[in-house]
Scaffold this motif. Sequence first.
Motif, PDB file in Angstrom:
ATOM      1  N   ARG A 196       0.832  -1.211   0.000  1.00 19.74           N
ATOM      2  CA  ARG A 196       0.000   0.000   0.000  1.00 19.74           C
ATOM      3  C   ARG A 196       0.862   1.255   0.000  1.00 19.74           C
ATOM      4  NH1 ARG A 196      -3.231  -3.152   3.651  1.00 19.74           N
ATOM      5  NH2 ARG A 196      -2.179  -2.177   5.416  1.00 19.74           N
ATOM      6  N   LEU A 197       1.946   1.239   0.801  1.00 17.79           N
ATOM      7  CA  LEU A 197       2.831   2.400   0.805  1.00 17.79           C
ATOM      8  C   LEU A 197       3.470   2.625  -0.566  1.00 17.79           C
ATOM      9  CD1 LEU A 197       4.642   2.039   4.251  1.00 17.79           C
ATOM     10  CD2 LEU A 197       2.922   3.724   3.622  1.00 17.79           C
ATOM     11  N   SER A 532       2.130  11.068   2.131  1.00 17.33           N
ATOM     12  CA  SER A 532       2.165  10.318   3.384  1.00 17.33           C
ATOM     13  C   SER A 532       1.049  10.765   4.311  1.00 17.33           C
ATOM     14  CB  SER A 532       3.529  10.510   4.064  1.00 17.33           C
ATOM     15  OG  SER A 532       4.576  10.058   3.244  1.00 17.33           O
ATOM     16  N   GLY A 533       0.824  12.069   4.392  1.00 13.54           N
ATOM     17  CA  GLY A 533      -0.271  12.557   5.225  1.00 13.54           C
ATOM     18  C   GLY A 533      -1.631  12.086   4.735  1.00 13.54           C
ATOM     19  N   ILE A 534      -1.826  12.108   3.412  1.00 15.80           N
ATOM     20  CA  ILE A 534      -3.106  11.637   2.868  1.00 15.80           C
ATOM     21  C   ILE A 534      -3.306  10.152   3.156  1.00 15.80           C
ATOM     22  CG2 ILE A 534      -4.374  11.256   0.717  1.00 15.80           C
ATOM     23  CD1 ILE A 534      -3.087  13.777  -0.374  1.00 15.80           C
ATOM     24  N   TYR A 535      -2.250   9.344   2.969  1.00 21.01           N
ATOM     25  CA  TYR A 535      -2.368   7.911   3.250  1.00 21.01           C
ATOM     26  C   TYR A 535      -2.634   7.654   4.736  1.00 21.01           C
ATOM     27  CZ  TYR A 535      -1.086   3.071   4.045  1.00 21.01           C
ATOM     28  OH  TYR A 535      -1.109   1.762   4.441  1.00 21.01           O
ATOM     29  N   LEU A 538      -6.297   8.490   5.506  1.00 23.09           N
ATOM     30  CA  LEU A 538      -7.225   7.498   4.966  1.00 23.09           C
ATOM     31  C   LEU A 538      -7.133   6.178   5.721  1.00 23.09           C
ATOM     32  CD1 LEU A 538      -6.854   8.107   1.125  1.00 23.09           C
ATOM     33  CD2 LEU A 538      -8.705   8.838   2.624  1.00 23.09           C
ATOM     34  N   SER A 539      -5.911   5.747   6.071  1.00 22.67           N
ATOM     35  CA  SER A 539      -5.772   4.480   6.794  1.00 22.67           C
ATOM     36  C   SER A 539      -6.398   4.554   8.178  1.00 22.67           C
ATOM     37  CB  SER A 539      -4.292   4.118   6.901  1.00 22.67           C
ATOM     38  OG  SER A 539      -3.583   5.110   7.612  1.00 22.67           O
ATOM     39  N   LEU A 540      -6.219   5.684   8.875  1.00 23.35           N
ATOM     40  CA  LEU A 540      -6.862   5.831  10.183  1.00 23.35           C
ATOM     41  C   LEU A 540      -8.373   5.822  10.061  1.00 23.35           C
ATOM     42  CD1 LEU A 540      -4.604   8.549  11.866  1.00 23.35           C
ATOM     43  CD2 LEU A 540      -4.740   6.116  12.421  1.00 23.35           C
ATOM     44  N   VAL A 542     -10.196   4.331   7.695  1.00 22.51           N
ATOM     45  CA  VAL A 542     -10.640   2.971   7.382  1.00 22.51           C
ATOM     46  C   VAL A 542     -10.544   2.068   8.603  1.00 22.51           C
ATOM     47  CG1 VAL A 542     -10.094   0.938   5.999  1.00 22.51           C
ATOM     48  CG2 VAL A 542     -10.112   3.184   4.939  1.00 22.51           C
ATOM     49  N   SER A 543      -9.482   2.196   9.401  1.00 25.41           N
ATOM     50  CA  SER A 543      -9.342   1.369  10.598  1.00 25.41           C
ATOM     51  C   SER A 543     -10.452   1.648  11.608  1.00 25.41           C
ATOM     52  CB  SER A 543      -7.976   1.617  11.240  1.00 25.41           C
ATOM     53  OG  SER A 543      -6.941   1.281  10.362  1.00 25.41           O
ATOM     54  N   ILE A 544     -10.770   2.929  11.784  1.00 24.48           N
ATOM     55  CA  ILE A 544     -11.842   3.269  12.726  1.00 24.48           C
ATOM     56  C   ILE A 544     -13.179   2.732  12.237  1.00 24.48           C
ATOM     57  CG2 ILE A 544     -13.122   5.207  13.710  1.00 24.48           C
ATOM     58  CD1 ILE A 544     -10.485   6.780  13.712  1.00 24.48           C
ATOM     59  N   LEU A 545     -13.463   2.867  10.957  1.00 23.01           N
ATOM     60  CA  LEU A 545     -14.723   2.353  10.426  1.00 23.01           C
ATOM     61  C   LEU A 545     -14.780   0.833  10.516  1.00 23.01           C
ATOM     62  CD1 LEU A 545     -15.153   4.592   7.247  1.00 23.01           C
ATOM     63  CD2 LEU A 545     -16.357   4.764   9.418  1.00 23.01           C
TER      64      LEU A 545
END
Length: 551
Positions: A196-197, A532-535, A538-540, A542-545
């Motif tokens: 993903r990175l 990096s900030g955008i990723y 978005l990852s945070l 998605v993890s919370i959802l």
Amino acid sequence: MTTTPKVTRYRLRAGAPLAPRPADPEAARAAAAAAMEARPAPAAVTMHPLQQRLPQQEASVEEAVATEAEHDIDKIRREGLTGRQLRMARRVAQKQGLEVASDFDAVRQLRALGVDPFQRSNIIELVVPEQEQDKSASAPVPAPRVQLPSTVPEGDRQLPSTERADPAEQRASEIRGIQRDLARRRRRRMALLGLRLMLFVLLPTVLAGYYFFAVATPMFATRSEFVIQQAEPQSGAGLGGLFQGTSMATQQDSITVQSYLTSRAAMVRLDEEEGFKQVFSDPAIDPLQRLDQPATNEAAYDLYQDHVKISYDPTEGIVKMEVIAPDPETSQRFSEALLSYAEEQVDQLTARLRNDQMQGARDSYEAAEARRAEALANWLRIQEEVQQIDPVGETAARTQQISALETQRQQLQLELQTRLAVRRPNEAQVNSIKSQIAGIEELITDLRREMTEASEAGSSLAARNTELRLAEEDYGFQTLLVQQALQQMEAAQIEANRQVRYLSLGVEPVAPDEATYPKALENTALALLIFSGIYLMLSLTVSILREQVSS
């Protein structure tokens, strides 16, 4: 003869999987009961005296089993299982029909039965589709299988194994399996994270770096600085005089000039006079910075805002301008043109105020001049009508004449008295003197009448003198007003000159000899930080959802 009861031992085959537990616990128990009834009854044996102590032994065995269970639960607690895994273990235990005291007890009992509560297949079995439930309700229930340890066939007989499995070794092997499973999951997650990175951070950064290093057209920036100054005014009273001579006095003008230079009007004028669109429509420029033909004003204005940067420092009152162009000569030319536009705009800011001040003073002076000319014409007309220039001199002359005549009359009267004083005066001489005296008195009377009374030809001398004096005084008054209006006009001129703003260059525009933009390394690092900030965001999210949905 005493016979000992036959103890059945089972030997687990190495690598043999455990039989799956039936889905219905009641069916499993019914199958086990049927199997026990079909088994032949054992022969009657005589109880050994030692066997009579079985209840006490069973109690000690139960205590040992409970102690071992507590020991196993403590080990499970130290494994660091998450709440989600514990809840999953309880669901699997309920699916298997086990009675558990806690989530850790559920994990222990499932592992004792040979069921991995965290295996994907067991998790999937918890959810049964509705279609399969309908089919299972209509189809006949198959015979349940009893989950028993697998045996190793020995000839024609099935005998249990005599080897006893070590519980500690079995637990250690299970722990090693769990650790391997965790390591495998960790490696898989790290691989997915790296993928993903690479897709969302490294690949866009590489593309941005390739553009900045290899594709972007070099741009040249010409920098200049200027300040807007005002003529030093007279020191004013009150708070208004505190800001005289400081940057606060011209702050509004500086902001207005900055707004004009960044407006569409300045862009359109620069395009008409210097060909802004034509310069940036060159095919040699890269596609991201090139204007498409035919270019609209909106597209050109967006590009103009990116390539003409103007800032204002309110503390120092300095306006800083940076003009970017594909070549240094064009950049300098654009910068000089914008500076000339700014200077014209500065002149226009106070032109109306100065014109209004000067127009009022000029109108007042012209009106005073007209009134003075009218007064002078009126005075000349009166002089021509009365045929007299100096009323004061005329009056003085008449007065002198009257005084001379009166003096002559007095002399004649004295001479007459002298002649009459003799005994026999000469009649002819006396009559001559008397006639002279009478003529002088008549002349004095006529002179005085002319000065005070109106004659048949016109007004009296006094009236004419008064009219002349009024016309003369009116002319003198109008002349004084003209002088005052002239002084006011000069003062307005001085004040208008003080209102003038001047654009003074602090840093003159000089063409650079090296490209200023793009700053490839800085822009690539900035792109890396942005992606990096955008990723991360978005990852945070998605993890919370995902956590909210799964809980």
